[in-house]
Write an enzyme that holds these catalytic residues in place. Structure first.
Site, PDB file in Angstrom:
ATOM      1  N   PHE A  39     -14.833  11.994  15.175  1.00  0.00           N
ATOM      2  CA  PHE A  39     -14.625  13.338  14.635  1.00  0.00           C
ATOM      3  C   PHE A  39     -13.452  13.943  15.417  1.00  0.00           C
ATOM      4  O   PHE A  39     -13.387  13.820  16.638  1.00  0.00           O
ATOM      5  CB  PHE A  39     -15.905  14.165  14.842  1.00  0.00           C
ATOM      6  CG  PHE A  39     -15.848  15.500  14.172  1.00  0.00           C
ATOM      7  CD1 PHE A  39     -16.190  15.643  12.837  1.00  0.00           C
ATOM      8  CD2 PHE A  39     -15.440  16.626  14.871  1.00  0.00           C
ATOM      9  CE1 PHE A  39     -16.125  16.880  12.210  1.00  0.00           C
ATOM     10  CE2 PHE A  39     -15.378  17.861  14.254  1.00  0.00           C
ATOM     11  CZ  PHE A  39     -15.719  17.991  12.927  1.00  0.00           C
TER      12      PHE A  39
ATOM     13  N   ASP B   1     -21.672  11.432  21.872  1.00  0.00           N
ATOM     14  CA  ASP B   1     -21.745  12.588  20.978  1.00  0.00           C
ATOM     15  C   ASP B   1     -22.884  12.312  20.001  1.00  0.00           C
ATOM     16  O   ASP B   1     -22.828  11.347  19.221  1.00  0.00           O
ATOM     17  CB  ASP B   1     -20.404  12.745  20.245  1.00  0.00           C
ATOM     18  CG  ASP B   1     -20.393  13.917  19.270  1.00  0.00           C
ATOM     19  OD1 ASP B   1     -21.462  14.294  18.761  1.00  0.00           O
ATOM     20  OD2 ASP B   1     -19.293  14.443  18.993  1.00  0.00           O
TER      21      ASP B   1
ATOM     22  N   TYR C 136     -26.724  22.602  14.724  1.00  0.00           N
ATOM     23  CA  TYR C 136     -26.734  23.199  13.376  1.00  0.00           C
ATOM     24  C   TYR C 136     -26.888  22.170  12.268  1.00  0.00           C
ATOM     25  O   TYR C 136     -26.862  22.525  11.102  1.00  0.00           O
ATOM     26  CB  TYR C 136     -25.478  24.055  13.149  1.00  0.00           C
ATOM     27  CG  TYR C 136     -24.168  23.433  13.592  1.00  0.00           C
ATOM     28  CD1 TYR C 136     -23.592  22.385  12.881  1.00  0.00           C
ATOM     29  CD2 TYR C 136     -23.520  23.902  14.732  1.00  0.00           C
ATOM     30  CE1 TYR C 136     -22.399  21.820  13.287  1.00  0.00           C
ATOM     31  CE2 TYR C 136     -22.312  23.337  15.146  1.00  0.00           C
ATOM     32  CZ  TYR C 136     -21.764  22.295  14.421  1.00  0.00           C
ATOM     33  OH  TYR C 136     -20.579  21.734  14.822  1.00  0.00           O
ATOM     34  N   LYS C 137     -27.040  20.890  12.612  1.00  0.00           N
ATOM     35  CA  LYS C 137     -27.214  19.867  11.573  1.00  0.00           C
ATOM     36  C   LYS C 137     -28.712  19.558  11.438  1.00  0.00           C
ATOM     37  O   LYS C 137     -29.449  20.341  10.874  1.00  0.00           O
ATOM     38  CB  LYS C 137     -26.398  18.619  11.910  1.00  0.00           C
ATOM     39  CG  LYS C 137     -24.886  18.888  12.021  1.00  0.00           C
ATOM     40  CD  LYS C 137     -24.144  17.591  12.297  1.00  0.00           C
ATOM     41  CE  LYS C 137     -22.705  17.820  12.720  1.00  0.00           C
ATOM     42  NZ  LYS C 137     -21.841  18.314  11.652  1.00  0.00           N
TER      43      LYS C 137
ATOM     44  N   ARG D  81     -20.428  12.332   0.568  1.00  0.00           N
ATOM     45  CA  ARG D  81     -21.313  12.180   1.718  1.00  0.00           C
ATOM     46  C   ARG D  81     -22.636  12.886   1.429  1.00  0.00           C
ATOM     47  O   ARG D  81     -22.655  14.060   1.057  1.00  0.00           O
ATOM     48  CB  ARG D  81     -20.627  12.830   2.924  1.00  0.00           C
ATOM     49  CG  ARG D  81     -20.928  12.197   4.243  1.00  0.00           C
ATOM     50  CD  ARG D  81     -20.140  12.884   5.339  1.00  0.00           C
ATOM     51  NE  ARG D  81     -20.503  14.279   5.487  1.00  0.00           N
ATOM     52  CZ  ARG D  81     -20.543  14.930   6.645  1.00  0.00           C
ATOM     53  NH1 ARG D  81     -20.251  14.310   7.765  1.00  0.00           N
ATOM     54  NH2 ARG D  81     -20.866  16.197   6.702  1.00  0.00           N
TER      55      ARG D  81
END
Ligand SMILES: Cc1ncc(COP(=O)(O)O)c(C=O)c1O
Length: 406
Positions: free
Chosen positions: A138, A207, A232-233, A381
């Site tokens: 990312f 990560d 937040y995921k 996705r």
């Protein structure tokens, strides 16, 4: 009855049976999801846990509005970063005192990478000059790694994950890897790669943004050095909710944060001119925590009470298997190309499908209430959050995809 409608009927019957047998199915009630929406974007922004709005209203109106400054003590605001860290810890396989919450993932990456480079330098081997980073990472991880390397005098070496074992050697100081690749959904071998990095004499930083809350991580068990992740995921903490930093117990005394703010001081209220770091993961704190987001996250984590991460993983794999099966049944062969590995050992909690008109298809899916996301240039996705996604959702998403791609 046509062949398609026959398979659609049999797959929807299967979905209903799988939902009926799903021991996590009842958790969906603990989330507020709009009627008629299939939400497969929890790997970007998790859904709203039903307990959060009331808790946030209470924090604002009573703790802030009435108790005012007393809330730093009386409402436990001051200790929220480590208390909520202890709540996340079992989900990532860490003992209490090793995880601290606050700041963004990017900021925690900076603390972890510079902290790891300083730990590596402290070992006194001047030949260790390289910071290896997953070349497919990312973007924020790559940018921060580049800056951390520049600041600490290391050379940044981007490496394809598959080539990592061969790239390790006597020059390796620190390695940053993603547990699950955000684009393809590929799950990397955290135990094996951590062991390889350490056997080569380096420190392993992970990560966990796309794995924590979706599958077991085992940070302590696999002797990871440092790790970061967002909330937040799959942890459903809300937009911009604070991230976390894990510091292995064996590194805590030597961990030298590049952001030694007053919140990580051993005696913050002594207001001393000299910096003395606090003990434990608290030394990963920086400045005044974002209490509203932090306490929303704490309320969101209540849905995990009594939920085992192993059960979540089992359901996640069943959901992604079923999605791939439905996609194969509803779309002509070759219409989309699965990018996510088929093998369970290499699959995160998402399915990425490649096709040239991915952008248009995602727009049409969203217009029909199936929410996933598009990743430039050609990837659809779909994220599967086992706490609130069911098998009927999966069947509907694939059926609508078949329809819009026909
Ligand atoms: C793997 C990974 N790392 C980091 C981030 C984002 O970092 P931040 O929370 O600082 O925006 C994301 C966001 O989606 C991500 O997927």
């Amino acid at each position: 009855m046509s062949e398609t409608s026959f398979s659609s009927t049999s797959l929807s019957i299967r979905a209903a049976e799988l939902d009926a047998a799903d021991e996590l199915g009842k958790l969906r009630e603990r989330f507020r999801l709009p009627e008629g929406v299939v939400y497969l974007d929890g790997n970007s922004l998790g859904a709203l846990p039903a307990g959060v709005p009331g808790r946030v209203a209470d924090v604002v109106s009573r703790e802030w509005g009435e108790l005012l400054i007393r809330s730093w003590d009386e409402s436990g605001w001051w200790t929220a970063p480590e208390r909520i860290g202890d709540r996340i810890a079992p989900l990532v396989g860490a003992a209490p005192g090793r995880v601290v919450v606050g700041d963004s993932t990017s900021v925690n990456l900076f603390k972890a990478l510079v902290g790891a480079a300083r730990l590596a330098a402290g070992r006194g081997d001047a030949g260790r000059t390289e910071l290896l980073v997953d070349a497919t990472t990312f973007p924020t991880d790559g940018y921060i790694a580049q800056s951390a390397a520049r600041m600490t005098g290391l050379t940044l070496v981007p490496v394809e994950p598959a080539d990592l074992p061969a790239a390790l050697g006597p020059r390796t100081a620190v390695v940053l890897m993603n547990h699950v690749d955000y684009r393809s959904g590929r799950l990397h071998d955290l135990p094996g790669l951590t062991a390889a990095v350490q056997a080569a004499g380096g420190l392993a930083v992970w990560d966990l943004c796309h794995s924590a809350g979706a599958l077991p991580v085992g940070l302590d068990e696999h002797r990871v050095d440092l790790a970061v992740g967002c909330t937040y995921k799959y942890l459903n903490g809300g937009p911009g909710s604070p991230a976390y930093l894990y510091i292995a117990e064996r590194h805590q005394d030597a961990f030298d944060s590049p952001l030694p703010g007053w919140n990580s001081h051993a005696e913050p209220f002594a207001m001393a001119p000299g910096y003395v770091p606090a003990e434990g993961a608290v030394r990963g704190r920086v400045g005044t925590p974002d209490i509203l987001s932090m306490l929303a996250l704490e309320a969101a984590l209540e849905v995990w009470e009594g939920v085992s991460i192993e059960a979540v993983r089992a359901k996640s794999l069943a959901l992604t298997d079923f999605f791939l099966e439905c996609v194969a049944a509803y779309l002509p062969a070759g219409r989309v190309e699965p990018v996510t590995p088929a093998g369970h050992a290499e699959r995160g909690s998402q399915v990425a499908l490649r096709c040239p008109d991915a952008k248009r298809l995602m727009t049409e899916l969203i217009a029909r209430g199936v929410i996933g996301d598009f990743r430039h240039p050609d990837v659809l996705r779909f994220g599967f959050t086992p706490l609130y996604v069911g098998f009927a959702d999966v069947e509907r998403a694939a059926r609508v995809l078949g329809h819009v791609s026909g």
